[in-house]
Every structure is written in structure tokens, then in C-alpha cells.
Scaffold this motif. Structure first.
Motif, PDB file in Angstrom:
ATOM      1  N   UNK A  75      38.345  30.058 -48.652  1.00 14.45           N
ATOM      2  CA  UNK A  75      38.820  28.966 -48.024  1.00 14.45           C
ATOM      3  C   UNK A  75      38.384  29.105 -46.531  1.00 14.45           C
ATOM      4  N   UNK A  76      38.476  29.999 -45.769  1.00 16.19           N
ATOM      5  CA  UNK A  76      38.306  30.077 -44.356  1.00 16.19           C
ATOM      6  C   UNK A  76      36.751  29.873 -44.329  1.00 16.19           C
ATOM      7  N   UNK A  77      35.885  30.338 -45.105  1.00 17.35           N
ATOM      8  CA  UNK A  77      34.385  30.077 -45.064  1.00 17.35           C
ATOM      9  C   UNK A  77      34.116  28.720 -45.362  1.00 17.35           C
ATOM     10  N   UNK A  78      34.706  28.205 -46.235  1.00 18.93           N
ATOM     11  CA  UNK A  78      34.404  26.613 -46.327  1.00 18.93           C
ATOM     12  C   UNK A  78      34.867  25.835 -45.273  1.00 18.93           C
ATOM     13  N   UNK A  81      36.511  28.722 -40.344  1.00 13.74           N
ATOM     14  CA  UNK A  81      37.541  29.064 -39.563  1.00 13.74           C
ATOM     15  C   UNK A  81      37.362  30.537 -39.394  1.00 13.74           C
ATOM     16  N   UNK A  82      36.730  31.060 -39.892  1.00 10.27           N
ATOM     17  CA  UNK A  82      36.245  32.596 -39.952  1.00 10.27           C
ATOM     18  C   UNK A  82      35.877  32.798 -38.456  1.00 10.27           C
ATOM     19  N   UNK A  83      36.277  34.235 -38.351  1.00  6.07           N
ATOM     20  CA  UNK A  83      35.785  34.722 -36.678  1.00  6.07           C
ATOM     21  C   UNK A  83      34.201  34.833 -36.850  1.00  6.07           C
ATOM     22  N   UNK A  87      31.871  35.578 -40.147  1.00 10.17           N
ATOM     23  CA  UNK A  87      30.942  34.527 -40.340  1.00 10.17           C
ATOM     24  C   UNK A  87      29.600  34.880 -40.609  1.00 10.17           C
ATOM     25  N   UNK A  88      29.039  35.995 -39.305  1.00 11.91           N
ATOM     26  CA  UNK A  88      27.917  36.683 -39.290  1.00 11.91           C
ATOM     27  C   UNK A  88      27.663  37.551 -40.588  1.00 11.91           C
ATOM     28  N   UNK A  89      28.807  38.195 -40.907  1.00  3.80           N
ATOM     29  CA  UNK A  89      28.531  39.424 -42.326  1.00  3.80           C
ATOM     30  C   UNK A  89      28.508  38.588 -43.401  1.00  3.80           C
ATOM     31  N   UNK A  90      29.198  37.514 -43.753  1.00  4.67           N
ATOM     32  CA  UNK A  90      29.139  36.900 -45.054  1.00  4.67           C
ATOM     33  C   UNK A  90      28.024  36.051 -45.123  1.00  4.67           C
ATOM     34  N   UNK A  91      27.599  35.620 -43.977  1.00  4.68           N
ATOM     35  CA  UNK A  91      26.148  34.860 -44.074  1.00  4.68           C
ATOM     36  C   UNK A  91      24.926  35.738 -44.233  1.00  4.68           C
TER      37      UNK A  91
END
Length: 595
Positions: A75-78, A81-83, A87-91
Motif C-alpha cells: 500500500x505504501x508504494x501504491x 508514502x515510502x521513504x 522507493x529507490x530500492x523497490x524501483x
């Protein structure tokens, strides 16, 4: 501008905490507490200090730390609201670009995982090399870890958090484990060679003198030459030998290396890490145009695992004159004698050529070996390196119990001569007997009922015994007890048995001065010293018979699993191993008398 340790060490506590912000997700208390250990001697020291804080924090704070992390593709990625770090790591892992099917699968896994464990799934998605895992790798890991016990999975989540922090620290400090990347890439490249029947499944299997084995040897030769070795050859048993000469003619050599064969469907680091680590050191010396007061001889031993033929430690054994002539007549599962396999590989296949490989110990300073730990200890302690104090002695036995095959429906329980039940009884005894010593281990790793049927009482049972202990008297006492128990069981049950000893390896305590060299090298990196025995056998055991030896262990990932496709380590830990080896070389160079 990248951070420096000087800044962290000189700043007041509030400023230093601010500079380290964003490492542990929403948990600045970890960096703040770790600052009490200043001054930090190295980035590794800082990483270790923070891991120690988490270890001492207790279960409640550890769970709070885990729960502070976001779900993967959750949910945070959608909601964005990620740090910035997450955000960088999941991207980088492509999680922001999942297909609808992948996204649905991840959402289901998130839900199942939270329901089972009560905290989010944590994975260092940048992976062991720091360049990112593929989405399919992430999904497969997610599904596999969902089956873990709760306590184990909580610890695995924390280990992945520490890996995430390690990568974030590297970014903050502008650090790149370049030599670790180099060795990691070499190992990935060598893993492209695998035996038929395994290669097509994406599995790694390289057994003695197969086409894949010979291709691996050729690649090692090419890599050694590219590194700048003065002489590179494949010897009479298939060992790949590279020599980098010392500064003066006639200088003695430091002998090092490990094996490049594998178990079936094994891992990429067992053995091979011990070849590539010193190769990286030679590469750096050659690039600098530098010679040490001694030469460096790196050997990729052709056979250590005993997979194709019952000839364990063939490669290293040949270097000390321990080659059993009977091995040449052994046949593999396809009926191919070793002598024929050698000739097909272009080797002379003569006892004279093999005997000529024997090294003169007076020409060598000693033998050192770097190896992945192949166990969970370093992983559980959050330690990257371990100093080996001794290699356990071991005995391997191939055994057969013979009773009487009979009808499973008509043979009363008190009339049976069941070979399999006898071995099952022995297996329980082996477990109990090894536990009695505390540090002995015993395994029945192969167990077969030939021509068995669901409705027939087993008349024959074939099985293996692998018995190990830190010293030979302790090992021999266990072997005697197990064989006595086998005799007692068979006598009581009216069975016959035969036992063939296929390997006996003496325990190999590390030479104190060589162990101390490893200790000084590790300590200089700012990494805590941890001394440990090796339960696994290594080529160092054979060289131990003729020269001093000592080993360095490197932490494995996935709870240190080995002889398994999940066997892994990080380029950061490999980099530390290379730098420890370089420091050992420098230490040794200072000890040598001036020419």
C-alpha cells in the motif's frame, strides 16, 4: 559529497545521528546507540556496531523495527508514502512496474505472510551484489520463506534489514566493494558450465572430468592469465595451477586455492571462492607491477567432492603424493573408468605423471584457504568472517544390511528380518551418539532399499555413514560405538552386514602462527574476531599433512546453507575476504628476511 568516518567520529551525537538518518527504517535509535562505540575504525566497524545494537535490543524492539518497514509492492508504494531509500530500492527491483499478475501474486503473498507472522516480509531486494534482484527471484524467495518457522523468519527478516543498511551505508559513504564485485562476477561466469541433465534445469553440477568440468578448467586458465600469473597450466589430474613468481629467483611460494568441482545441484561458492579470492590479490599485484619476497601459487583443485568417482580429495591429495593407484580403475555410473576419463580429457593417465605432481614442502611457506562457511554460525551472529581453528576429522563408510525379503501382509511382526528397520534404529543411535559429544556430527545421507516394493518387507538396505569430530580420538570413539551398535542390532534381528571404509581424514588443527596471521588481517579491517572449527572437510586437510595451514571462513546467506542452489554470499563480504587476504600477504612479506 560522500560521508566520511572522520565526520561521524568528530560530530556531536545529535549531528552524527542526523548524518546516519535513513539507514534503519524510521528507527534512528539504532544509529544513536551505536555511536557509543566511536571512534569507528572502518565502515565495517560501524555496520557491526549497529547490528550489535539490534541484537541486544530484545524481541519487542526487534519486532517494532521489522514492522517499521513497508511491504514489497504494498500500500505504501501504491500511495507513494515510502521513504526515499525504500522507493529507490523497490524501483531498482522493478516492483513499481509489476504486471497485473505479479502485483496480484505479491499482494496475496503479503496477506499470507502477515497472517502467518504478524510482520511484513523483509528482503534486501538489491541482492547479494547490490544491483537488484529480478521480480521472479523476489516472488520465489517470498513464497519459500513463507514456509519458515516463526522464530527463524524473524531472524531472517533482521538479517535482511542489516543487508539493506549495509547497502545504504555504502551509498552514503560512496563506497563500492570493487574487488568483491570482481570475484562475485567471476563465480557467476564460471557457473555457466554445468553437466548435462542439470544445465537444462538451471542447476549447477560439475563432476570430475566431464565436459563442463573441462570447460570450467579452461575458463580458470584464461582468467588466471588475464590476472597476470606468470605460469598457468592444467596438471596431470586436472588441477588448474597458476604461479605468480616472487621478487627473487628461487623464492619460496605461498600455496593457496580450493576446488572447482561441485556436488550435484550445488552452489556457486563452495570451493570456488577460495580460488578467486587469491586470484584477485594476484591481479592487483600484477596491475601494480609489484613482486613480493615470495611467490603465490593458486591451485583450482580438480576434485574434492567425490561425486563421479569414490576418490575424495583427489586433486589436493595428488600434490602430497596421496593418489591411490586403484582409483584409475574405478568406474563411474556409466561404466567409464577414471583412466579412460583422464585420457579423454587429454591427461596422461599414468601413475608416473601423477606422482610427479608431488610438491616439496620445503619450497613452500604454508597453505591458506578461503572458504564459504557452509553453515549458519556467522550468519546468525551477523559476522562476515570467521577464523578456523581446526577442521574436523571424518570417516565415511558405505554399508549394507541383509535380511530376508518377505510378504508384507503375511509375515508376522515378530518373524521379520527387516533390513530397513535395522538401519532406521541405527540412524536414531547415530543421532544420539553424536549429540553426546556436543561437537561431533553423524549423518546417514544415503539410504536405499534396492528393488523395494510397497508390499515387501525389505531384505536389503544400502546406506552411508559420515562421522566427524574435532579430533581423531573423539571421532574414532564414535565410529567404534556406531559399528558396535550396528553389530548388536543385526545380531538381535538376525541380519548380516558389511561395511566398507571409503574415506578417513585426520583432523587438521590450524597452525598457530598462520591462524594468528588471519586474525591480524581480520582485526585490521575493524571486524570482530570470531574463532570456530570447521565441520566440513576441505583441501586444507590434505595439505595439513605436509605443511602448516589455516583457513578463513566467509559468511553465507540464506542461513549459511551450502551444497544447495540457495548457497550465496554478498560482494561486500567477499570484498572483506579479499582485503583480509591482501593484509595477510603484506604481513607475510614483512616477516621475510631481506634478500
Amino acid at each position: 559529497m560522500p560521508l566520511t568516518l572522520e565526520q561521524i567520529n568528530a560530530a556531536d551525537r545529535a549531528e552524527a545521528t542526523r548524518l546516519l538518518d535513513g539507514l534503519y527504517e524510521h528507527s534512528p535509535w539504532i544509529a544513536e546507540a551505536a555511536l557509543a562505540q566511536r571512534p569507528f575504525r572502518s565502515l565495517s566497524h560501524l555496520k557491526q556496531a549497529m547490528a550489535d545494537v539490534v541484537r541486544a535490543a530484545g524481541e519487542d524492539r526487534q519486532l517494532a523495527l521489522i514492522r517499521a518497514h513497508p511491504e514489497l509492492a504494498g500500500k505504501a508504494m501504491v500511495a507513494r508514502t515510502l521513504t526515499s531509500e525504500s522507493t529507490d530500492e523497490q524501483s531498482r527491483a522493478g516492483l513499481a512496474h509489476c504486471s497485473p499478475q505479479e502485483f496480484a501474486r505479491l499482494q496475496q503473498l503479503n496477506a499470507d505472510y502477515n497472517a502467518r507472522f504478524g510482520f511484513p516480509f523483509i528482503l534486501a531486494v538489491r541482492g547479494p551484489r547490490g544491483t537488484g534482484l529480478a521480480r521472479q527471484q523476489i516472488i520465489e524467495t517470498f513464497a519459500r520463506r513463507l514456509e519458515n518457522p516463526a522464530d527463524f523468519e524473524r531472524a531472517e527478516a533482521l538479517r535482511n534489514i542489516h543487508r539493506i543498511v549495509e547497502l545504504r551505508l555504502n551509498d552514503k559513504f560512496g563506497v563500492e566493494p570493487a574487488l568483491g564485485h570482481l570475484v562475485w562476477d567471476w563465480q557467476e561466469s564460471l557457473a555457466q558450465h554445468s553437466d548435462p541433465g542439470y544445465a537444462d534445469k538451471g542447476q549447477l553440477t560439475v563432476t570430475y572430468l566431464t565436459d563442463a568440468h573441462r570447460a570450467a578448467a579452461r575458463q580458470l586458465v584464461a582468467d588466471m592469465r588475464e590476472c597476470g600469473f606468470d605460469e598457468v597450466e592444467i596438471d596431470a589430474v586436472g588441477n588448474v595451477v597458476g604461479r605468480y613468481r616472487g621478487a627473487a629467483a628461487g623464492a619460496r611460494y605461498l600455496l593457496t586455492g580450493s576446488h572447482y568441482d561441485t556436488v550435484r545441484n550445488g552452489g556457486r561458492y563452495d570451493g570456488r571462492l577460495g580460488i578467486f579470492t587469491p586470484m584477485a590479490c594476484v591481479r592487483e599485484l600484477a596491475r601494480a607491477g609489484r613482486r613480493l619476497p615470495f611467490g603465490i601459487e593458486v591451485v583450482g583443485f580438480a576434485e574434492e567432492e567425490g561425486q563421479r568417482y569414490k576418490a575424495t580429495f583427489l586433486g589436493s591429495g595428488a600434490l602430497i603424493g596421496h593418489f591411490n593407484p586403484a582409483w584409475l580403475e574405478q568406474k563411474d555410473a556409466a561404466g567409464i573408468p577414471m583412466r579412460e576419463a583422464m585420457r579423454d580429457a587429454g591427461l596422461p593417465a599414468t601413475l608416473e605423471a601423477i606422482a610427479a605432481l608431488r610438491r616439496d614442502p620445503s619450497r613452500y611457506l604454508g597453505f591458506v584457504e578461503v572458504h564459504i562457511e557452509q553453515g549458519p554460525v556467522l550468519n546468525e551472529l551477523d559476522l562476515p568472517l570467521g577464523i578456523v581453528t581446526s577442521i574436523n576429522g571424518g570417516v565415511r563408510l558405505q554399508c549394507e544390511v541383509t535380511g530376508m525379503a518377505s510378504h508384507a501382509g503375511t509375515t508376522p511382526m515378530d518373524r521379520r528380518r527387516d533390513a530397513a528397520v535395522a538401519v532406521a534404529e541405527l540412524a536414531l543411535f547415530v543421532e544420539q551418539r553424536a549429540r553426546r559429544d556436543g561437537d561431533s556430527v553423524g549423518t546417514i545421507g544415503m539410504l536405499e532399499v534396492p528393488s523395494g516394493s510397497i508390499n515387501v518387507v525389505p531384505g536389503r538396505c544400502l546406506f552411508s555413514l559420515d562421522l566427524r569430530a574435532p579430533d581423531d580420538p573423539q571421532r574414532d570413539a564414535m565410529v567404534a560405538d556406531v559399528l558396535a551398535k550396528l553389530k548388536e542390532i543385526c545380531t538381535r534381528r538376525g541380519l548380516r552386514f558389511v561395511v566398507e571404509e571409503t574415506m578417513r581424514a585426520a583432523a587438521a588443527p590450524s597452525a598457530p602462527d598462520w591462524q594468528q596471521r588471519w586474525e591480524r588481517a581480520v582485526e585490521a579491517l575493524g571486524v570482530p574476531l570470531y574463532r570456530m572449527p570447521s565441520g566440513a572437510g576441505h583441501d586444507a586437510m590434505k595439505l595439513h599433512e605436509v605443511m602448516p595451514q589455516a583457513m578463513l571462513f566467509v559468511r553465507g546467506q540464506n542461513s549459511g546453507i551450502s551444497h544447495n542452489p540457495l548457497e550465496s554470499t554478498t560482494s561486500d563480504d567477499i570484498d572483506l575476504a579479499v582485503r583480509a587476504f591482501q593484509r595477510l600477504l603484506e604481513d607475510l612479506a614483512r616477516e621475510q628476511p631481506a634478500a
